[in-house]
Design a protein around this motif. Sequence first.
Motif, short mmCIF file in Angstrom:
data_model
loop_
_atom_site.label_atom_id
_atom_site.label_comp_id
_atom_site.label_asym_id
_atom_site.label_seq_id
_atom_site.Cartn_x
_atom_site.Cartn_y
_atom_site.Cartn_z
N PRO A 8 1.00 -1.38 0.07
CA PRO A 8 -0.08 -0.10 0.11
C PRO A 8 0.86 1.19 0.16
O PRO A 8 1.90 1.48 0.80
N ALA A 9 0.44 2.24 -0.74
CA ALA A 9 1.13 3.28 -1.07
C ALA A 9 0.39 4.63 -1.15
O ALA A 9 0.00 5.13 -2.17
N ARG A 10 -0.22 5.03 -0.14
CA ARG A 10 -1.12 6.00 0.00
C ARG A 10 -0.45 7.28 -0.23
O ARG A 10 0.71 7.66 0.42
N GLY A 11 -1.19 8.19 -1.18
CA GLY A 11 -0.37 9.62 -1.42
C GLY A 11 -0.95 10.75 -0.46
O GLY A 11 -0.33 11.68 -0.04
N GLY A 12 -2.22 10.68 -0.03
CA GLY A 12 -2.90 11.60 0.99
C GLY A 12 -2.96 11.47 2.18
O GLY A 12 -4.03 11.28 2.83
N SER A 13 -1.74 11.63 2.91
CA SER A 13 -1.60 11.43 4.31
C SER A 13 -1.56 13.08 4.85
O SER A 13 -1.02 13.84 4.19
N THR A 14 -2.15 13.29 6.03
CA THR A 14 -2.37 14.60 6.59
C THR A 14 -0.99 14.92 7.51
O THR A 14 -0.76 16.04 7.30
N ARG A 15 -0.34 14.05 8.02
CA ARG A 15 0.84 14.05 8.52
C ARG A 15 2.28 14.03 7.77
O ARG A 15 3.14 14.72 7.88
N PHE A 16 2.19 13.44 6.72
CA PHE A 16 3.39 13.33 5.71
C PHE A 16 2.74 12.90 4.49
O PHE A 16 2.80 11.97 3.87
N ASN A 17 2.52 14.05 3.59
CA ASN A 17 2.00 14.04 2.46
C ASN A 17 2.90 13.32 1.54
O ASN A 17 4.13 13.86 1.41
#
Length: 70
Positions: A8-17
């Motif tokens: 899994p490689a999510r792009g939209g993180s709030t802490r570390f975009n």
Amino acid sequence: MKIIAMIPARGGSTRFNNKPLALICGKPMVYWVWKHTCEATVFDAVYVATDSEEIKAAAEGFGAEVLMKK
């Protein structure tokens, strides 16, 4: 029976975009995870699953098979 690894490689993180694109020794973090997962002989296939076009382009650039998710 095939054994498949999904990274899994999510792009939209709030802490570390775009964390998967953070450079480690000049290469994106997702590259190192993919590379070492491919070295494990137990997997028949390794995929990067992402919601980001940027991560998809980077992963395909180093040879990973990519699945886009919503």
